[in-house]
Design a protein around this motif. Structure first.
Motif, PDB file in Angstrom:
ATOM      1  N   LEU A   1      -0.745   1.099  -9.969  1.00  0.00           N
ATOM      2  CA  LEU A   1       0.709   1.272 -10.005  1.00  0.00           C
ATOM      3  C   LEU A   1       1.073   2.745  -9.854  1.00  0.00           C
ATOM      4  O   LEU A   1       0.456   3.610 -10.493  1.00  0.00           O
ATOM      5  CB  LEU A   1       1.268   0.785 -11.339  1.00  0.00           C
ATOM      6  CG  LEU A   1       1.405  -0.703 -11.572  1.00  0.00           C
ATOM      7  CD1 LEU A   1       1.712  -0.951 -13.046  1.00  0.00           C
ATOM      8  CD2 LEU A   1       2.488  -1.299 -10.695  1.00  0.00           C
TER       9      LEU A   1
ATOM     10  N   ASP B   1       0.806  -1.214   0.000  1.00  0.00           N
ATOM     11  CA  ASP B   1       0.000   0.000   0.000  1.00  0.00           C
ATOM     12  C   ASP B   1       0.842   1.269   0.000  1.00  0.00           C
ATOM     13  O   ASP B   1       0.554   2.215  -0.733  1.00  0.00           O
ATOM     14  CB  ASP B   1      -0.923   0.024   1.223  1.00  0.00           C
ATOM     15  CG  ASP B   1      -2.149  -0.865   1.055  1.00  0.00           C
ATOM     16  OD1 ASP B   1      -2.403  -1.310  -0.081  1.00  0.00           O
ATOM     17  OD2 ASP B   1      -2.832  -1.127   2.060  1.00  0.00           O
TER      18      ASP B   1
ATOM     19  N   PRO C   1      -1.463   7.780 -11.186  1.00  0.00           N
ATOM     20  CA  PRO C   1      -1.135   6.349 -11.280  1.00  0.00           C
ATOM     21  C   PRO C   1      -0.886   5.913 -12.721  1.00  0.00           C
ATOM     22  O   PRO C   1      -1.369   6.516 -13.674  1.00  0.00           O
ATOM     23  CB  PRO C   1      -2.381   5.662 -10.710  1.00  0.00           C
ATOM     24  CG  PRO C   1      -3.112   6.715  -9.946  1.00  0.00           C
ATOM     25  CD  PRO C   1      -2.809   8.002 -10.636  1.00  0.00           C
TER      26      PRO C   1
ATOM     27  N   HIS D   1      -5.169  -1.597  -6.526  1.00  0.00           N
ATOM     28  CA  HIS D   1      -3.769  -1.305  -6.198  1.00  0.00           C
ATOM     29  C   HIS D   1      -3.104  -0.681  -7.421  1.00  0.00           C
ATOM     30  O   HIS D   1      -2.276  -1.319  -8.093  1.00  0.00           O
ATOM     31  CB  HIS D   1      -3.029  -2.572  -5.757  1.00  0.00           C
ATOM     32  CG  HIS D   1      -3.477  -3.096  -4.438  1.00  0.00           C
ATOM     33  ND1 HIS D   1      -4.287  -4.203  -4.302  1.00  0.00           N
ATOM     34  CD2 HIS D   1      -3.265  -2.634  -3.181  1.00  0.00           C
ATOM     35  CE1 HIS D   1      -4.532  -4.412  -3.030  1.00  0.00           C
ATOM     36  NE2 HIS D   1      -3.929  -3.478  -2.327  1.00  0.00           N
TER      37      HIS D   1
ATOM     38  N   VAL E   1      -1.718  -7.952  -8.512  1.00  0.00           N
ATOM     39  CA  VAL E   1      -0.639  -8.388  -7.624  1.00  0.00           C
ATOM     40  C   VAL E   1      -0.421  -9.893  -7.725  1.00  0.00           C
ATOM     41  O   VAL E   1       0.669 -10.360  -8.050  1.00  0.00           O
ATOM     42  CB  VAL E   1      -0.924  -7.966  -6.167  1.00  0.00           C
ATOM     43  CG1 VAL E   1       0.185  -8.463  -5.232  1.00  0.00           C
ATOM     44  CG2 VAL E   1      -1.052  -6.456  -6.061  1.00  0.00           C
TER      45      VAL E   1
ATOM     46  N   ARG F   1       5.307  -8.376  -7.094  1.00  0.00           N
ATOM     47  CA  ARG F   1       4.959  -6.997  -7.496  1.00  0.00           C
ATOM     48  C   ARG F   1       6.223  -6.153  -7.639  1.00  0.00           C
ATOM     49  O   ARG F   1       6.405  -5.447  -8.640  1.00  0.00           O
ATOM     50  CB  ARG F   1       4.039  -6.394  -6.440  1.00  0.00           C
ATOM     51  CG  ARG F   1       3.755  -4.900  -6.566  1.00  0.00           C
ATOM     52  CD  ARG F   1       2.699  -4.598  -7.599  1.00  0.00           C
ATOM     53  NE  ARG F   1       2.111  -3.276  -7.382  1.00  0.00           N
ATOM     54  CZ  ARG F   1       0.908  -2.913  -7.804  1.00  0.00           C
ATOM     55  NH1 ARG F   1       0.152  -3.766  -8.483  1.00  0.00           N
ATOM     56  NH2 ARG F   1       0.441  -1.712  -7.572  1.00  0.00           N
TER      57      ARG F   1
ATOM     58  N   SER G   1       2.137   0.905  -4.481  1.00  0.00           N
ATOM     59  CA  SER G   1       0.883   1.350  -5.080  1.00  0.00           C
ATOM     60  C   SER G   1       0.868   2.868  -5.088  1.00  0.00           C
ATOM     61  O   SER G   1       1.544   3.511  -4.273  1.00  0.00           O
ATOM     62  CB  SER G   1      -0.328   0.824  -4.300  1.00  0.00           C
ATOM     63  OG  SER G   1      -0.378  -0.585  -4.328  1.00  0.00           O
TER      64      SER G   1
ATOM     65  N   HIS H   1      -3.326   7.474  -2.987  1.00  0.00           N
ATOM     66  CA  HIS H   1      -4.728   7.792  -3.250  1.00  0.00           C
ATOM     67  C   HIS H   1      -5.044   9.203  -2.779  1.00  0.00           C
ATOM     68  O   HIS H   1      -4.546   9.662  -1.754  1.00  0.00           O
ATOM     69  CB  HIS H   1      -5.646   6.808  -2.519  1.00  0.00           C
ATOM     70  CG  HIS H   1      -5.566   5.421  -3.050  1.00  0.00           C
ATOM     71  ND1 HIS H   1      -6.306   4.981  -4.104  1.00  0.00           N
ATOM     72  CD2 HIS H   1      -4.792   4.367  -2.676  1.00  0.00           C
ATOM     73  CE1 HIS H   1      -6.022   3.718  -4.352  1.00  0.00           C
ATOM     74  NE2 HIS H   1      -5.104   3.324  -3.509  1.00  0.00           N
TER      75      HIS H   1
ATOM     76  N   SER I   1      -6.322  -7.365  -8.578  1.00  0.00           N
ATOM     77  CA  SER I   1      -5.784  -5.999  -8.610  1.00  0.00           C
ATOM     78  C   SER I   1      -4.365  -5.934  -9.135  1.00  0.00           C
ATOM     79  O   SER I   1      -3.643  -4.981  -8.869  1.00  0.00           O
ATOM     80  CB  SER I   1      -5.845  -5.385  -7.207  1.00  0.00           C
ATOM     81  OG  SER I   1      -5.019  -6.102  -6.299  1.00  0.00           O
TER      82      SER I   1
END
Length: 300
Positions: free
Chosen positions: A88, A55, A80, A86, A262, A122, A59, A62, A260
């Motif tokens: 990138l 997170d 992103p 999630h 991953v 990831r 990622s 947000h 998502s």
């Protein structure tokens, strides 16, 4: 020697003892309890390892929820590189983080987790995407390291000097929903969905608002790649299994996805271990695809 897919515990020990530039990353995580990974890292990790949190580090940041339910990113620099649960971070933001923790272009990266290679893949993929080929998954993760009698340490990671990681041409292929939709039903594209069979079939959906899968996608749960010993299956076995799944379809046309973006990566890594090349990743995956009601959905 450069490691680009897997590295075994004795090889990592030798690499660390040699003094060669190397950075080890602990990517342990739990979707149901996002604080779990950092807590486990503080309890025990391979000496000198850095914590890479799904997170926080792997990622995109947000922004604040808007009245219509969308989430806007505050700055263009934070935009992103993919959609989904999630998303990138863009390559520039990712390279800034690598520089902040002292990772440089001459280093061998080794990634591991406590989750059957579900999360460390990831970072493996993101480093390839940033143009850095020298990254490998520690086969068997922290469990294999400890089973071999090797030491661990606890507490925060040691401070690192700022580096200047430079982005290179991407060595991994990223596709988005439009790319997938354009090729849907074409023989040149084969989608492999890494989610559990019940989610793939649309019988249950614990995380996303719509159940089902992308039309025509094949199902191979990511856990299929790991043997009873917690390590990736042998290359020959993986090749046989993927050949059976693809049934003559070209490996070069494979696009990997999951919920998502991953857990799709153990499949992508396994194909590379099997000698089938480096296939593409739809990073937004099902959480991105089902967010648009105009996109087709299949169940069964």
């Amino acid at each position: 020697m450069t490691y680009t897919t897997l590295i075994q515990v004795p090889e990592l020990k030798s690499l660390m003892a040699s003094g060669s530039p190397c950075m080890v990353f602990d990517c342990s995580f739990d979707l149901a309890n996002p604080a779990w990974g950092e807590a486990r890292f503080l309890e025990s990790h391979i000496p000198g390892a850095i914590h890479a949190d799904l997170d926080k580090h792997l990622s995109a940041r947000h922004g604040s929820p808007q009245p219509d339910g969308t989430v806007m990113v505050a700055k263009d620099a934070d935009r992103p590189a993919s959609g989904g649960r999630h998303p990138l971070p863009n390559r520039e933001r990712f390279s800034e983080w690598l520089s902040e923790i002292g990772f440089s272009n001459d280093m061998q990266a080794v990634v591991y987790d406590r989750n059957g290679a579900n999360y460390c893949g990831r970072l493996w993929w993101m480093l390839k995407w940033a143009g850095h080929e020298a990254v490998a998954v520690l086969d068997g993760g922290l469990q294999a390291w400890q089973e071999a009698g090797n030491p661990v340490e606890s507490g925060e990671a040691s401070a690192r000097f700022q580096s200047n990681f430079e982005l290179k041409a991407a060595l991994a292929r990223l596709v988005n929903a439009d790319d997938v939709l354009e090729q849907l039903g074409q023989g040149s594209q084969t989608i492999i969905d890494a989610r559990a069979p019940a989610r793939y079939r649309g019988e249950v959906e614990p995380l996303d608002p719509v159940a089902g899968h992308i039309p025509g996608a094949l199902n191979r749960p990511f856990t299929t790649n790991i043997g009873p010993d917690g390590r990736f299956k042998p290359a020959r076995q993986l090749r046989e299994e993927f050949s059976g799944l693809l049934q003559g379809r070209e490996a070069s046309g494979v696009v990997h996805q999951c919920g998502s973006g991953v857990s799709a990566l153990p499949n992508l890594i396994a194909m590379e271990i099997a000698g089938l090349g480096r296939s593409a990743l739809y990073a937004g995956s099902w959480s991105d695809w089902c967010g648009n009601p105009q996109r087709p959905v299949e169940t069964s």
